[in-house]
Design a protein around this motif. Structure first.
Motif, mmCIF file in Angstrom:
data_model
loop_
_atom_site.group_PDB
_atom_site.id
_atom_site.type_symbol
_atom_site.label_atom_id
_atom_site.label_comp_id
_atom_site.label_asym_id
_atom_site.label_seq_id
_atom_site.Cartn_x
_atom_site.Cartn_y
_atom_site.Cartn_z
ATOM 1 N N GLY A 291 0.742 -1.103 -0.051
ATOM 2 C CA GLY A 291 0.091 -0.207 0.004
ATOM 3 C C GLY A 291 0.750 1.324 0.040
ATOM 4 O O GLY A 291 0.216 2.420 -0.408
ATOM 5 N N GLU A 292 1.914 1.356 0.145
ATOM 6 C CA GLU A 292 2.889 2.263 0.035
ATOM 7 C C GLU A 292 3.556 2.637 -1.352
ATOM 8 O O GLU A 292 4.120 1.677 -1.974
ATOM 9 C CB GLU A 292 4.125 2.139 0.880
ATOM 10 C CG GLU A 292 5.200 3.279 1.077
ATOM 11 C CD GLU A 292 6.434 3.146 1.788
ATOM 12 O OE1 GLU A 292 7.087 4.019 1.865
ATOM 13 O OE2 GLU A 292 6.636 2.092 2.504
ATOM 14 N N LEU A 293 3.343 3.886 -2.031
ATOM 15 C CA LEU A 293 3.928 4.210 -3.065
ATOM 16 C C LEU A 293 5.432 4.175 -2.907
ATOM 17 O O LEU A 293 6.088 4.858 -2.210
ATOM 18 C CB LEU A 293 3.430 5.577 -3.599
ATOM 19 C CG LEU A 293 3.917 6.188 -4.804
ATOM 20 C CD1 LEU A 293 3.501 5.386 -6.020
ATOM 21 C CD2 LEU A 293 3.548 7.897 -4.891
ATOM 22 N N ILE A 294 6.145 3.187 -3.797
ATOM 23 C CA ILE A 294 7.715 3.287 -3.621
ATOM 24 C C ILE A 294 8.448 3.635 -4.990
ATOM 25 O O ILE A 294 9.518 3.763 -4.940
ATOM 26 C CB ILE A 294 8.116 1.862 -3.298
ATOM 27 C CG1 ILE A 294 7.912 0.739 -4.045
ATOM 28 C CG2 ILE A 294 7.674 1.572 -1.878
ATOM 29 C CD1 ILE A 294 8.132 -0.533 -3.945
ATOM 30 N N ALA A 295 7.541 3.674 -6.238
ATOM 31 C CA ALA A 295 8.123 4.013 -7.420
ATOM 32 C C ALA A 295 7.030 4.258 -8.393
ATOM 33 O O ALA A 295 5.831 4.188 -8.141
ATOM 34 C CB ALA A 295 9.021 2.844 -7.862
ATOM 35 N N CYS A 296 7.561 5.107 -9.612
ATOM 36 C CA CYS A 296 6.699 5.275 -10.851
ATOM 37 C C CYS A 296 7.402 5.506 -11.803
ATOM 38 O O CYS A 296 8.477 5.188 -11.949
ATOM 39 C CB CYS A 296 5.833 6.608 -10.527
ATOM 40 S SG CYS A 296 6.938 8.046 -10.529
ATOM 41 N N CYS A 297 6.584 5.240 -12.878
ATOM 42 C CA CYS A 297 7.132 5.398 -14.374
ATOM 43 C C CYS A 297 6.129 5.812 -15.439
ATOM 44 O O CYS A 297 5.154 5.473 -15.316
ATOM 45 C CB CYS A 297 8.206 4.180 -14.835
ATOM 46 S SG CYS A 297 7.202 2.804 -15.303
ATOM 47 N N GLN A 298 6.464 6.573 -16.322
ATOM 48 C CA GLN A 298 5.573 6.988 -17.329
ATOM 49 C C GLN A 298 5.745 6.306 -18.530
ATOM 50 O O GLN A 298 6.754 5.553 -19.066
ATOM 51 C CB GLN A 298 6.013 8.374 -17.742
ATOM 52 C CG GLN A 298 5.370 8.903 -19.129
ATOM 53 C CD GLN A 298 5.873 10.105 -19.481
ATOM 54 O OE1 GLN A 298 6.824 10.642 -18.915
ATOM 55 N NE2 GLN A 298 5.141 10.839 -20.436
ATOM 56 N N LEU A 299 4.545 6.054 -19.107
ATOM 57 C CA LEU A 299 4.729 5.259 -20.410
ATOM 58 C C LEU A 299 3.865 5.856 -21.434
ATOM 59 O O LEU A 299 2.647 6.380 -21.162
ATOM 60 C CB LEU A 299 3.991 3.729 -20.373
ATOM 61 C CG LEU A 299 4.879 2.674 -19.531
ATOM 62 C CD1 LEU A 299 4.255 1.469 -19.162
ATOM 63 C CD2 LEU A 299 6.405 2.505 -20.052
ATOM 64 N N PHE B 189 9.311 6.011 -22.362
ATOM 65 C CA PHE B 189 9.519 5.711 -20.886
ATOM 66 C C PHE B 189 10.149 6.674 -20.269
ATOM 67 O O PHE B 189 11.348 7.206 -20.644
ATOM 68 C CB PHE B 189 10.625 4.125 -20.840
ATOM 69 C CG PHE B 189 10.769 3.899 -19.414
ATOM 70 C CD1 PHE B 189 9.930 3.013 -18.536
ATOM 71 C CD2 PHE B 189 12.057 4.260 -18.758
ATOM 72 C CE1 PHE B 189 10.074 2.558 -17.352
ATOM 73 C CE2 PHE B 189 12.134 3.939 -17.217
ATOM 74 C CZ PHE B 189 11.271 3.236 -16.717
ATOM 75 N N GLY B 190 9.681 7.191 -19.128
ATOM 76 C CA GLY B 190 10.255 8.400 -18.569
ATOM 77 C C GLY B 190 9.535 8.549 -17.175
ATOM 78 O O GLY B 190 8.686 7.749 -16.706
ATOM 79 N N MET B 191 9.863 9.655 -16.461
ATOM 80 C CA MET B 191 9.509 10.091 -15.072
ATOM 81 C C MET B 191 9.794 8.741 -14.144
ATOM 82 O O MET B 191 9.034 8.517 -13.463
ATOM 83 C CB MET B 191 8.010 10.343 -15.114
ATOM 84 C CG MET B 191 7.818 11.166 -14.029
ATOM 85 S SD MET B 191 6.218 12.082 -14.321
ATOM 86 C CE MET B 191 6.474 13.847 -15.277
ATOM 87 N N PHE B 192 10.907 8.085 -14.485
ATOM 88 C CA PHE B 192 11.229 6.918 -13.538
ATOM 89 C C PHE B 192 11.635 7.284 -12.310
ATOM 90 O O PHE B 192 12.709 7.945 -12.476
ATOM 91 C CB PHE B 192 12.146 5.927 -14.298
ATOM 92 C CG PHE B 192 12.221 4.643 -13.768
ATOM 93 C CD1 PHE B 192 11.404 4.015 -12.997
ATOM 94 C CD2 PHE B 192 13.550 4.130 -14.259
ATOM 95 C CE1 PHE B 192 11.512 2.696 -12.672
ATOM 96 C CE2 PHE B 192 13.687 2.801 -13.488
ATOM 97 C CZ PHE B 192 12.825 1.980 -13.000
ATOM 98 N N ALA B 193 11.129 6.847 -11.176
ATOM 99 C CA ALA B 193 11.577 7.151 -9.835
ATOM 100 C C ALA B 193 11.377 6.025 -9.104
ATOM 101 O O ALA B 193 10.499 5.453 -9.025
ATOM 102 C CB ALA B 193 10.894 8.497 -9.306
ATOM 103 N N VAL B 194 12.491 5.584 -8.057
ATOM 104 C CA VAL B 194 12.363 4.808 -6.970
ATOM 105 C C VAL B 194 12.868 5.532 -5.690
ATOM 106 O O VAL B 194 13.981 6.169 -5.683
ATOM 107 C CB VAL B 194 13.260 3.348 -7.254
ATOM 108 C CG1 VAL B 194 13.367 2.454 -6.191
ATOM 109 C CG2 VAL B 194 12.857 2.681 -8.580
#
Length: 183
Positions: free
Chosen positions: A77-85, A94-99
Protein backbone atom coordinates in the motif's frame (compact mmCIF):
# COMPACT_ATOMS: atom_id res chain seq x y z
CA UNK A 1 18.47 -23.11 -9.73
CA UNK A 2 15.62 -21.40 -7.87
CA UNK A 3 13.25 -19.70 -10.32
CA UNK A 4 10.86 -18.27 -7.74
CA UNK A 5 10.53 -14.48 -7.88
CA UNK A 6 12.32 -12.52 -5.18
CA UNK A 7 10.12 -12.07 -2.13
CA UNK A 8 9.74 -8.31 -2.67
CA UNK A 9 8.65 -8.77 -6.28
CA UNK A 10 5.64 -10.81 -5.23
CA UNK A 11 4.50 -7.93 -3.04
CA UNK A 12 4.71 -5.23 -5.71
CA UNK A 13 1.49 -3.93 -7.22
CA UNK A 14 1.25 -1.83 -10.35
CA UNK A 15 -1.64 0.44 -11.16
CA UNK A 16 -2.42 3.50 -13.24
CA UNK A 17 -1.95 6.65 -11.20
CA UNK A 18 -4.92 8.93 -10.65
CA UNK A 19 -5.35 12.59 -9.86
CA UNK A 20 -5.47 11.65 -6.16
CA UNK A 21 -1.84 10.45 -6.45
CA UNK A 22 -0.38 13.67 -7.86
CA UNK A 23 1.09 15.14 -4.65
CA UNK A 24 2.62 11.82 -3.54
CA UNK A 25 4.08 11.28 -7.02
CA UNK A 26 5.66 14.75 -7.11
CA UNK A 27 7.22 14.10 -3.69
CA UNK A 28 8.54 10.70 -4.84
CA UNK A 29 10.03 12.04 -8.08
CA UNK A 30 11.62 15.03 -6.36
CA UNK A 31 13.08 12.82 -3.62
CA UNK A 32 14.70 10.50 -6.18
CA UNK A 33 16.42 13.21 -8.21
CA UNK A 34 16.80 16.53 -6.43
CA UNK A 35 17.92 17.90 -3.12
CA UNK A 36 19.63 16.23 -0.20
CA UNK A 37 17.10 13.39 0.06
CA UNK A 38 18.11 12.20 -3.41
CA UNK A 39 21.67 11.56 -2.23
CA UNK A 40 20.43 8.49 -0.33
CA UNK A 41 20.05 6.80 -3.72
CA UNK A 42 22.32 6.61 -6.73
CA UNK A 43 20.02 8.32 -9.28
CA UNK A 44 20.47 11.82 -7.88
CA UNK A 45 20.82 14.76 -10.24
CA UNK A 46 21.60 17.10 -7.33
CA UNK A 47 25.12 17.86 -8.57
CA UNK A 48 24.03 18.86 -12.07
CA UNK A 49 20.57 20.35 -11.48
CA UNK A 50 18.92 22.21 -8.65
CA UNK A 51 15.32 23.30 -8.31
CA UNK A 52 12.40 21.13 -9.27
CA UNK A 53 12.33 17.98 -11.39
CA UNK A 54 8.58 18.15 -11.93
CA UNK A 55 5.47 19.79 -10.53
CA UNK A 56 1.81 18.84 -9.98
CA UNK A 57 0.76 20.14 -13.40
CA UNK A 58 3.47 18.10 -15.16
CA UNK A 59 2.49 14.92 -13.35
CA UNK A 60 -1.22 15.55 -13.93
CA UNK A 61 -0.52 16.08 -17.66
CA UNK A 62 1.11 12.63 -17.87
CA UNK A 63 -1.79 11.01 -16.03
CA UNK A 64 -4.49 12.58 -18.21
CA UNK A 65 -2.88 12.70 -21.68
CA UNK A 66 -4.25 10.41 -24.38
CA UNK A 67 -1.96 7.44 -24.98
CA UNK A 68 -0.13 8.02 -21.71
CA UNK A 69 0.01 6.13 -18.44
CA UNK A 70 1.80 6.84 -15.21
CA UNK A 71 2.33 3.55 -13.43
CA UNK A 72 2.30 3.78 -9.65
CA UNK A 73 4.24 0.98 -7.98
CA UNK A 74 3.27 0.07 -4.44
CA UNK A 75 4.45 -2.36 -1.83
CA UNK A 76 2.01 -3.08 0.99
CA UNK A 77 0.00 0.00 0.00
CA UNK A 78 2.99 2.38 0.05
CA UNK A 79 3.98 4.25 -3.12
CA UNK A 80 7.62 3.33 -3.73
CA UNK A 81 8.16 3.95 -7.46
CA UNK A 82 6.60 5.22 -10.66
CA UNK A 83 7.21 5.46 -14.38
CA UNK A 84 5.60 7.07 -17.39
CA UNK A 85 4.63 5.12 -20.47
CA UNK A 86 3.50 6.87 -23.64
CA UNK A 87 2.30 5.33 -26.90
CA UNK A 88 4.22 6.83 -29.81
CA UNK A 89 3.13 4.48 -32.58
CA UNK A 90 5.90 1.96 -33.28
CA UNK A 91 7.57 2.75 -29.97
CA UNK A 92 6.62 3.55 -26.41
CA UNK A 93 8.33 6.29 -24.44
CA UNK A 94 9.57 5.51 -20.92
CA UNK A 95 10.13 8.40 -18.54
CA UNK A 96 9.48 9.96 -15.15
CA UNK A 97 11.07 6.86 -13.59
CA UNK A 98 11.58 7.20 -9.87
CA UNK A 99 12.34 4.73 -7.09
CA UNK A 100 12.33 5.87 -3.46
CA UNK A 101 16.03 6.64 -2.71
CA UNK A 102 16.40 4.27 0.25
CA UNK A 103 15.17 1.38 -1.91
CA UNK A 104 17.54 1.97 -4.84
CA UNK A 105 20.32 -0.46 -5.62
CA UNK A 106 18.48 -3.65 -4.63
CA UNK A 107 17.03 -4.75 -7.98
CA UNK A 108 13.68 -2.98 -7.67
CA UNK A 109 14.32 -0.70 -10.66
CA UNK A 110 15.26 -3.66 -12.84
CA UNK A 111 11.96 -5.40 -12.01
CA UNK A 112 9.93 -2.24 -12.61
CA UNK A 113 11.44 -1.48 -16.00
CA UNK A 114 10.83 -5.09 -17.08
CA UNK A 115 7.17 -4.74 -16.07
CA UNK A 116 6.93 -1.38 -17.88
CA UNK A 117 8.27 -3.00 -21.05
CA UNK A 118 5.75 -5.84 -20.69
CA UNK A 119 2.88 -3.37 -20.17
CA UNK A 120 3.90 -1.29 -23.20
CA UNK A 121 4.01 -4.38 -25.45
CA UNK A 122 0.70 -5.70 -24.11
CA UNK A 123 -1.08 -2.32 -24.20
CA UNK A 124 0.09 -0.95 -27.52
CA UNK A 125 1.88 -3.75 -29.38
CA UNK A 126 5.00 -1.61 -29.71
CA UNK A 127 8.30 -3.05 -30.88
CA UNK A 128 10.64 -0.55 -29.20
CA UNK A 129 10.98 1.40 -25.99
CA UNK A 130 12.52 4.89 -26.17
CA UNK A 131 13.77 7.13 -23.40
CA UNK A 132 15.93 10.20 -23.05
CA UNK A 133 18.66 10.53 -20.44
CA UNK A 134 20.88 13.51 -19.67
CA UNK A 135 24.02 12.57 -21.59
CA UNK A 136 26.45 13.28 -18.72
CA UNK A 137 24.70 10.67 -16.51
CA UNK A 138 27.24 7.95 -17.31
CA UNK A 139 26.32 5.60 -14.43
CA UNK A 140 22.62 5.81 -15.25
CA UNK A 141 23.19 5.25 -18.98
CA UNK A 142 25.40 2.25 -18.17
CA UNK A 143 22.59 0.85 -15.98
CA UNK A 144 20.14 1.16 -18.88
CA UNK A 145 22.66 -0.42 -21.25
CA UNK A 146 22.82 -3.45 -18.92
CA UNK A 147 19.02 -3.66 -19.31
CA UNK A 148 19.42 -3.86 -23.13
CA UNK A 149 19.10 -0.19 -24.11
CA UNK A 150 21.51 1.23 -26.64
CA UNK A 151 22.80 4.73 -27.09
CA UNK A 152 21.80 6.30 -30.38
CA UNK A 153 23.93 9.44 -30.33
CA UNK A 154 20.76 11.43 -31.10
CA UNK A 155 20.77 14.46 -28.86
CA UNK A 156 18.16 17.07 -28.01
CA UNK A 157 18.94 20.26 -26.14
CA UNK A 158 18.27 20.68 -22.44
CA UNK A 159 15.59 23.36 -21.89
CA UNK A 160 17.92 25.96 -20.38
CA UNK A 161 15.98 28.91 -19.00
CA UNK A 162 12.84 26.88 -18.25
CA UNK A 163 12.86 26.48 -14.47
CA UNK A 164 10.12 23.83 -14.67
CA UNK A 165 12.94 21.41 -15.55
CA UNK A 166 15.43 22.60 -12.94
CA UNK A 167 18.32 24.99 -12.60
CA UNK A 168 21.35 23.63 -14.48
CA UNK A 169 24.68 23.73 -12.65
CA UNK A 170 26.69 23.23 -15.85
CA UNK A 171 26.41 24.33 -19.45
CA UNK A 172 26.85 21.00 -21.27
CA UNK A 173 23.53 19.30 -20.55
CA UNK A 174 21.60 17.60 -23.33
CA UNK A 175 19.37 14.56 -23.67
CA UNK A 176 20.42 11.40 -25.49
CA UNK A 177 17.88 9.01 -26.96
CA UNK A 178 18.24 5.43 -25.74
CA UNK A 179 16.36 2.63 -27.53
CA UNK A 180 15.57 -1.02 -26.77
CA UNK A 181 13.93 -3.53 -29.06
CA UNK A 182 11.05 -5.26 -27.31
CA UNK A 183 10.75 -8.88 -28.37
Amino acid sequence: MDTAPPRDEARLTYRDATDADVDALVELIESAYRGESSRAGWTTEADILRGQRTDPDGVRDVITADGSRLLAVEREGELIACCQLEDRGEAAYFGMFAVRPGLQGGGLGRRIIAEAERVARASWGVSEMHMTVISVRDDLIAWYERRGYRRTGKMTPFPYGDERFGLPQRDDLQFELLVKELV
